[in-house]
Design a protein around this motif. Structure first.
Motif, mmCIF file in Angstrom:
data_model
loop_
_atom_site.group_PDB
_atom_site.id
_atom_site.type_symbol
_atom_site.label_atom_id
_atom_site.label_comp_id
_atom_site.label_asym_id
_atom_site.label_seq_id
_atom_site.Cartn_x
_atom_site.Cartn_y
_atom_site.Cartn_z
ATOM 1 N N MET A 1 52.869 30.840 40.798
ATOM 2 C CA MET A 1 51.855 31.707 40.226
ATOM 3 C C MET A 1 51.606 32.882 41.174
ATOM 4 N N THR A 2 51.482 34.053 40.616
ATOM 5 C CA THR A 2 51.228 35.222 41.449
ATOM 6 C C THR A 2 49.739 35.330 41.765
ATOM 7 N N ILE A 3 49.457 35.995 42.839
ATOM 8 C CA ILE A 3 48.075 36.185 43.267
ATOM 9 C C ILE A 3 47.451 37.273 42.389
ATOM 10 N N PRO A 4 46.245 37.052 41.867
ATOM 11 C CA PRO A 4 45.595 38.112 41.091
ATOM 12 C C PRO A 4 45.317 39.336 41.967
ATOM 13 N N LEU A 5 45.605 40.511 41.421
ATOM 14 C CA LEU A 5 45.326 41.778 42.095
ATOM 15 C C LEU A 5 44.141 42.440 41.420
ATOM 16 N N LEU A 6 43.216 42.943 42.220
ATOM 17 C CA LEU A 6 42.066 43.670 41.689
ATOM 18 C C LEU A 6 41.845 44.908 42.544
ATOM 19 N N ALA A 7 42.025 46.063 41.934
ATOM 20 C CA ALA A 7 41.864 47.321 42.657
ATOM 21 C C ALA A 7 40.418 47.794 42.616
ATOM 22 N N GLU A 108 47.677 52.727 39.510
ATOM 23 C CA GLU A 108 48.516 51.552 39.275
ATOM 24 C C GLU A 108 48.029 50.760 38.062
ATOM 25 N N PRO A 109 48.957 50.133 37.333
ATOM 26 C CA PRO A 109 48.585 49.332 36.165
ATOM 27 C C PRO A 109 48.122 47.920 36.548
ATOM 28 N N VAL A 110 46.975 47.845 37.241
ATOM 29 C CA VAL A 110 46.383 46.558 37.612
ATOM 30 C C VAL A 110 44.902 46.599 37.267
ATOM 31 N N ALA A 111 44.315 45.425 37.119
ATOM 32 C CA ALA A 111 42.879 45.347 36.860
ATOM 33 C C ALA A 111 42.143 46.100 37.958
ATOM 34 N N LYS A 112 41.076 46.803 37.563
ATOM 35 C CA LYS A 112 40.358 47.568 38.582
ATOM 36 C C LYS A 112 38.890 47.703 38.252
ATOM 37 N N ILE A 113 38.131 47.820 39.335
ATOM 38 C CA ILE A 113 36.732 48.196 39.247
ATOM 39 C C ILE A 113 36.670 49.634 39.746
ATOM 40 N N VAL A 114 36.149 50.502 38.921
ATOM 41 C CA VAL A 114 35.995 51.903 39.302
ATOM 42 C C VAL A 114 34.627 52.081 39.937
ATOM 43 N N LEU A 115 34.585 52.773 41.060
ATOM 44 C CA LEU A 115 33.320 53.114 41.706
ATOM 45 C C LEU A 115 33.000 54.566 41.370
ATOM 46 N N TRP A 116 31.734 54.825 41.095
ATOM 47 C CA TRP A 116 31.312 56.176 40.734
ATOM 48 C C TRP A 116 29.948 56.463 41.344
ATOM 49 N N GLN A 154 26.149 41.972 46.281
ATOM 50 C CA GLN A 154 26.172 40.590 45.781
ATOM 51 C C GLN A 154 26.537 40.566 44.299
ATOM 52 N N GLN A 155 26.014 41.509 43.533
ATOM 53 C CA GLN A 155 26.346 41.600 42.108
ATOM 54 C C GLN A 155 27.847 41.884 41.927
ATOM 55 N N VAL A 156 28.383 42.779 42.729
ATOM 56 C CA VAL A 156 29.807 43.106 42.654
ATOM 57 C C VAL A 156 30.633 41.888 43.068
ATOM 58 N N ALA A 157 30.246 41.213 44.138
ATOM 59 C CA ALA A 157 30.968 40.020 44.597
ATOM 60 C C ALA A 157 30.933 38.916 43.544
ATOM 61 N N ASN A 158 29.803 38.721 42.908
ATOM 62 C CA ASN A 158 29.707 37.693 41.863
ATOM 63 C C ASN A 158 30.631 38.022 40.689
ATOM 64 N N PHE A 159 30.690 39.292 40.308
ATOM 65 C CA PHE A 159 31.572 39.712 39.222
ATOM 66 C C PHE A 159 33.030 39.440 39.605
ATOM 67 N N ILE A 160 33.396 39.801 40.835
ATOM 68 C CA ILE A 160 34.772 39.581 41.295
ATOM 69 C C ILE A 160 35.089 38.091 41.328
ATOM 70 N N GLU A 162 33.795 35.677 39.501
ATOM 71 C CA GLU A 162 33.970 35.207 38.117
ATOM 72 C C GLU A 162 35.311 35.666 37.557
ATOM 73 N N TRP A 163 35.678 36.920 37.841
ATOM 74 C CA TRP A 163 36.958 37.447 37.363
ATOM 75 C C TRP A 163 38.109 36.664 37.989
ATOM 76 N N CYS A 164 38.026 36.416 39.286
ATOM 77 C CA CYS A 164 39.064 35.674 39.997
ATOM 78 C C CYS A 164 39.242 34.277 39.387
ATOM 79 N N PHE A 165 38.119 33.607 39.135
ATOM 80 C CA PHE A 165 38.160 32.278 38.527
ATOM 81 C C PHE A 165 38.820 32.343 37.150
ATOM 82 N N SER A 166 38.498 33.380 36.371
ATOM 83 C CA SER A 166 39.079 33.503 35.020
ATOM 84 C C SER A 166 40.581 33.752 35.077
ATOM 85 N N GLN A 167 41.083 34.367 36.130
ATOM 86 C CA GLN A 167 42.513 34.619 36.260
ATOM 87 C C GLN A 167 43.273 33.347 36.595
#
Length: 170
Positions: A1-7, A108-116, A154-160, A162-167
């Motif tokens: 299994m490949t490691i999930p990438l999150l940009a 890159e075509p990977v899952a990402k969180i955009v910061l603004w 903490q909110q960003v870490a919790n989201f990541i 949950e996303w990691c677990f879902s992957q």
């Protein structure tokens, strides 16, 4: 299994590194083992001029590992064909990581969180593509993805987390 990438993608000066410095320990506290790939536009060299490893690499070694009891680093010369993001991630030890965070690589075509952040160059819409799963901002944004507060690591870490677990458990 490949490691999930999150940009974590944003314009320069938005605070990618600052946010990741806070998020990474929060992920580790949740039992997530993150790796990191950082993009730089600068010509960089992690080796120290004058040291043996530097001299031997400059003498023509295409790959050099520098190792101590605390850490090791692999330096590879890639003048003809730079590695892709996925090739770099494949070189990481998947048995010791749950996730690879990617700072930069916004195209890159990977899952990402955009910061603004307000007042930073460019427009938020210029950062959006089909791979954006969330936007972390200092203002409310009305987009069809998760909205996070860039000032709440903490909110960003919790989201990541949950996303990691879902992957890993689709």
């Amino acid at each position: 299994m490949t490691i999930p990438l999150l940009a974590i993608a944003a314009w320069s000066g938005t605070g990618k590194t600052t946010l990741l410095e806070k998020v990474i320990p929060l992920l580790k506290a949740q039992g997530i083992r993150p790796g990191l790939i950082k993009h730089t536009h600068h010509n960089m060299d992690v080796d120290t001029p004058g040291k043996d490893s530097f001299l031997l690499r400059k003498a023509g070694a295409d790959q050099v590992i520098v190792a101590s009891n605390q850490r090791w680093a692999l330096m590879c010369e890639t003048p003809d064909k730079p590695l892709t993001l996925h090739q770099m991630a494949a070189r990481m030890d998947s048995s010791s990581l749950d996730l690879v965070l990617v700072e930069g690589f916004k195209d890159e075509p990977v899952a990402k969180i955009v910061l603004w952040r307000t007042g930073v160059k460019g427009n938020i819409t210029d950062l959006l593509d089909d791979y954006v799963i969330a936007v972390a901002s200092d203002v409310e944004v009305a987009l069809p993805v998760a909205a996070l507060d860039i000032n709440q690591p903490q909110q960003v870490a919790n989201f990541i987390a949950e996303w990691c677990f879902s992957q890993k458990n689709p």
